[in-house]
Design a protein around this motif. Structure first.
Motif, PDB file in Angstrom:
ATOM      1  N   GLY A 262       0.794  -1.225   0.000  1.00 49.80           N
ATOM      2  CA  GLY A 262       0.000   0.000   0.000  1.00 49.80           C
ATOM      3  C   GLY A 262       0.823   1.269   0.000  1.00 49.80           C
ATOM      4  O   GLY A 262       1.781   1.426  -0.780  1.00 49.80           O
ATOM      5  N   THR A 263       0.496   2.171   0.922  1.00 51.44           N
ATOM      6  CA  THR A 263       1.184   3.467   0.992  1.00 51.44           C
ATOM      7  C   THR A 263       2.672   3.306   1.276  1.00 51.44           C
ATOM      8  O   THR A 263       3.517   3.997   0.706  1.00 51.44           O
ATOM      9  N   SER A 264       2.992   2.344   2.128  1.00 50.95           N
ATOM     10  CA  SER A 264       4.411   2.123   2.455  1.00 50.95           C
ATOM     11  C   SER A 264       5.189   1.721   1.210  1.00 50.95           C
ATOM     12  O   SER A 264       6.354   2.091   1.046  1.00 50.95           O
ATOM     13  N   SER A 308       6.921  -0.154   6.913  1.00 50.10           N
ATOM     14  CA  SER A 308       5.588  -0.460   7.407  1.00 50.10           C
ATOM     15  C   SER A 308       5.216   0.466   8.549  1.00 50.10           C
ATOM     16  O   SER A 308       6.033   0.723   9.423  1.00 50.10           O
ATOM     17  N   GLN A 309       3.957   0.931   8.534  1.00 50.98           N
ATOM     18  CA  GLN A 309       3.476   1.735   9.662  1.00 50.98           C
ATOM     19  C   GLN A 309       3.227   0.793  10.841  1.00 50.98           C
ATOM     20  O   GLN A 309       3.781   0.930  11.914  1.00 50.98           O
ATOM     21  N   SER A 310       2.461  -0.255  10.591  1.00 52.60           N
ATOM     22  CA  SER A 310       2.020  -1.127  11.696  1.00 52.60           C
ATOM     23  C   SER A 310       3.084  -2.141  12.109  1.00 52.60           C
ATOM     24  O   SER A 310       3.113  -2.593  13.227  1.00 52.60           O
ATOM     25  N   THR A 313       1.844  -6.162   8.968  1.00 53.05           N
ATOM     26  CA  THR A 313       1.200  -6.540   7.710  1.00 53.05           C
ATOM     27  C   THR A 313       1.612  -7.950   7.313  1.00 53.05           C
ATOM     28  O   THR A 313       2.800  -8.217   7.102  1.00 53.05           O
ATOM     29  N   VAL A 359      -7.338   4.837   9.432  1.00 52.57           N
ATOM     30  CA  VAL A 359      -6.919   3.724   8.570  1.00 52.57           C
ATOM     31  C   VAL A 359      -6.042   4.211   7.413  1.00 52.57           C
ATOM     32  O   VAL A 359      -5.067   3.590   7.037  1.00 52.57           O
ATOM     33  N   ALA A 361      -3.132   5.894   5.761  1.00 49.76           N
ATOM     34  CA  ALA A 361      -1.799   6.330   6.195  1.00 49.76           C
ATOM     35  C   ALA A 361      -1.553   7.742   5.669  1.00 49.76           C
ATOM     36  O   ALA A 361      -1.680   7.985   4.471  1.00 49.76           O
ATOM     37  N   LYS A 436      -5.293   7.081  -1.728  1.00 54.14           N
ATOM     38  CA  LYS A 436      -5.989   7.822  -0.657  1.00 54.14           C
ATOM     39  C   LYS A 436      -7.437   8.097  -1.048  1.00 54.14           C
ATOM     40  O   LYS A 436      -8.375   7.882  -0.282  1.00 54.14           O
ATOM     41  N   GLU A 439      -9.536   4.769  -1.040  1.00 56.02           N
ATOM     42  CA  GLU A 439      -9.848   4.149   0.257  1.00 56.02           C
ATOM     43  C   GLU A 439     -10.745   5.013   1.132  1.00 56.02           C
ATOM     44  O   GLU A 439     -11.466   4.487   1.978  1.00 56.02           O
TER      45      GLU A 439
HETATM   46  C1  AGP Z   1      -2.902   3.112   3.331  1.00 54.22           C
HETATM   47  O1  AGP Z   1      -3.608   4.242   3.610  1.00 54.22           O
HETATM   48  C2  AGP Z   1      -3.549   1.865   3.754  1.00 54.22           C
HETATM   49  N1  AGP Z   1      -3.918   1.899   5.102  1.00 54.22           N
HETATM   50  C3  AGP Z   1      -2.772   0.618   3.398  1.00 54.22           C
HETATM   51  O2  AGP Z   1      -2.556   0.609   2.035  1.00 54.22           O
HETATM   52  C4  AGP Z   1      -1.437   0.469   4.114  1.00 54.22           C
HETATM   53  O3  AGP Z   1      -0.513   1.380   3.631  1.00 54.22           O
HETATM   54  C5  AGP Z   1      -0.917  -0.951   3.882  1.00 54.22           C
HETATM   55  O4  AGP Z   1      -1.865  -1.863   4.385  1.00 54.22           O
HETATM   56  C6  AGP Z   1       0.436  -1.170   4.545  1.00 54.22           C
HETATM   57  O5  AGP Z   1       0.319  -1.032   5.916  1.00 54.22           O
HETATM   58  P1  AGP Z   1       1.640  -0.929   6.810  1.00 54.22           P
HETATM   59  O6  AGP Z   1       2.377   0.309   6.423  1.00 54.22           O
HETATM   60  O7  AGP Z   1       1.119  -0.877   8.223  1.00 54.22           O
HETATM   61  O8  AGP Z   1       2.442  -2.167   6.552  1.00 54.22           O
END
Ligand code: AGP
Length: 555
Positions: A262-264, A308-310, A313, A359, A361, A436, A439
């Motif tokens: 995704g965004t990452s 990755s944000q989270s 994934t 949700v 990013a 963006k 979603e």
């Molecule tokens: C982006 O706005 C979404 N939430 C999604 O595409 C996200 O970037 C993707 O699931 C990756 O998540 P992560 O950065 O937590 O790994």
């Protein structure tokens, strides 16, 4: 939701938003000293009341909630049915409740019964289990899905993410794969895969509860968009030695892969662009879910950079597993402290942008651009990354387009298609703009390299089709303007996002001029605001868009 009140196990559940289920089922009136709840993301079986979690075993001795996918649930279910078990749902999860009940009847030990049951599972799981006759304890287990213990004062928590219990404690125990844990209000017991007791001290997470409020904003997403003047600076606050370590690994790599979702992934594409163009280092950027198919050059001596944000994934964790299996080193840029990705990587740089609840990013993307730029600058031998203070001012300036974006939204909110185009280094930002908008507004949107338009997509352009053209001054500016001309000639409403005005634009969104490496940061701001305000105008909830999860923990 389920609670246990002196050996009375009560379950209330349904399909819909938490507030709707609360109204229908008054979850908050459930009594008990122990409880669990789960918002199910449908994988097996429709979005229905009976498929909602928790799931109970035949005689309701056991209740289970589960995050993940049980790949071998059908043969397990067939065997359980043959042995007289009765099922109430279509889910893979319900199998776990029946398996635990079976083992509990045999072993009479909740912890060991859960361990014995999970040994039969193939796939991915984080589970919490409650026992009707044990109102004093809860058991949890994990494999390839996050599960964290929150250690409070005479109270204990179990959750997929620290954010869930941060309001009660910031002392956490991160569970490793294949571990099973038993929680009592003042005691934690952890067993490893082979049943050995594991001693692990709680660690303190650096996130404050305050970070979790919306403060004066209507939605987390809008708050997080407006936090960016501050978060680009905190993202740049990195340990220079750690950044150097990343740069050394990249320089020495036999082959270099960048992967994310995704965004990452879009931030990863920007990193690849600068490494290839400026550092002359070949890097392959591959979406995480496809890395296995493109891993021909991944092996001993290779480096996999992940973003990755989270940090949870599932596609990305699979890619990391694959890379490590092949002997590659993994260097990660992640936001969630203590996440599986952070713990599995050989090197970690944190985004320092605080918890991201919306949700979509937003601040994590701009923080990723700042941190990846620092790594690339270090590869280029620049020990200090400059211009972040100016960048913070520029982001604050870019946020001033908010009213202009709101006006634009009223003109285009009923459109069914939107296009985002750019060239060179800005192309991944066009992909990000489209993602963006999709979603949050549920409008079909396509992001692409402007050079590709005339090879097909331009056939879709007709009078009034909205096309966002990102064309900040720099190498590809002139070519981007010719693409804008081609689009206008076919009737498109060209919405220009740039630091230079031009008459080809029907609408012009000015962004401040910054160092070229930071252009994606200032261009992302109007794109984020467009998606946010479009969602609000179309009466969607920007924080919890349909069908999406903040952390996609299933493959
Ligand atoms: C982006 O706005 C979404 N939430 C999604 O595409 C996200 O970037 C993707 O699931 C990756 O998540 P992560 O950065 O937590 O790994």
């Amino acid at each position: 939701m389920a609670t246990n009140n002196n050996c009375a196990l009560s379950i209330r559940k349904g399909a819909g938003r938490v507030s709707e289920i609360e109204q229908r089922q008054s979850l908050s009136s459930l009594k008990g000293s122990i409880g669990m709840a789960h918002t199910r993301w449908a994988t097996h079986g429709g979005v229905t009341d009976k498929n909602a979690h928790p799931h109970a075993s035949c005689r309701e001795l056991v209740a289970v909630i589960h995050n993940g996918i049980i790949e071998n649930y059908l043969p397990l279910k067939k065997d359980l049915l043959a042995r007289g078990h009765r099922f109430r749902s279509e889910t893979d999860t319900e199998v776990i409740a029946h398996l635990v009940e079976d083992e509990y009847k045999r072993l009479r030990d909740p912890l060991r019964a859960t361990m014995a049951a999970t040994k039969k599972l193939k796939g991915q799981y984080a589970i919490a289990v409650m026992f009707q006759d044990r109102p004093d304890l809860m058991v949890g287990a994990r494999k390839d899905a996050p599960l964290i213990v929150g250690v409070g004062d005479r109270k204990m928590f179990l959750a997929s993410d620290v954010l869930a219990f941060l309001g009660h404690t910031d002392r956490t125990i991160f569970l490793d794969n294949y571990e099973t844990v038993e929680l009592k209000k003042d005691k934690v017991r952890i067993l490893s895969r082979n049943g050995k007791e594991v001693k692990r001290k709680p660690t303190q997470v650096a996130w404050e509860l305050g970070d979790l409020s919306k403060s004066d904003f209507t939605h987390y997403t809008l708050k997080e968009i407006n936090e960016q003047p501050r978060t680009v600076v905190s993202a740049a606050t990195q340990d220079v030695e750690k950044v150097e370590e990343f740069a050394r690994a990249i320089r020495k790599a036999k082959s270099l892969y960048i992967t994310a979702s995704g965004t990452s992934y879009h931030a990863g594409l920007l990193m690849k662009f600068r490494l290839n163009k400026e550092a002359r280092i070949r890097a392959d950027a591959v979406v995480a879910g496809e890395l296995k198919e493109h891993s021909g050059f991944l092996g001993k001596g290779s480096v996999l950079v992940t973003l990755s944000q989270s940090g949870e994934t599932a596609d990305l964790m699979e890619a990391v597993k694959e890379a490590k299996k092949r002997g590659a080193k993994v260097y990660s840029i992640v936001n969630a402290v203590g996440s599986s990705l952070a713990r599995e990587s050989d090197g970690v740089l944190l985004l320092n942008c605080g918890p991201e609840v919306g949700v979509a990013a937003t601040k994590s993307f701009t923080a990723q651009v700042v941190v990846t730029n620092m790594v690339v600058d270090a590869v280029l031998g620049k020990r200090r990354s400059n211009g972040v203070k100016e960048l913070a001012d520029a982001v604050a300036e870019a946020l001033k387009c908010d009213q202009q974006i709101r006006n634009l939204v009223w003109e285009y909110k009923d459109r069914s298609d939107f296009y985002f185009v750019a060239r060179g280094y800005e192309s991944p930002v066009a992909l990000e703009g489209a993602l963006k908008l999709k979603e949050l507004s549920y409008i079909h949107a396509e992001g692409m390299a402007a050079s590709e338009l005339k090879h097909g997509t331009i056939a879709l352009i007709e009078k009034g089709t909205p096309v966002v053209v990102l064309s900040s001054s720099g190498e590809s500016h002139a070519d981007s303007l010719s693409s804008a001309e081609e689009l206008r000639a076919r009737g498109a409403d060209v919405i220009g996002i740039s630091d230079v005005k031009d008459e080809v634009y029907r609408h012009y969104i000015q962004v401040p001029r910054v160092q070229p490496k930071f252009t994606p940061v200032v261009e992302a701001v109007p794109l984020q605001l467009l998606a946010y305000h479009m969602a609000v105008a179309r009466r969607n909830d920007p924080d919890y868009p349909r069908n999406l999860a903040k952390s996609v923990t299933v493959k």
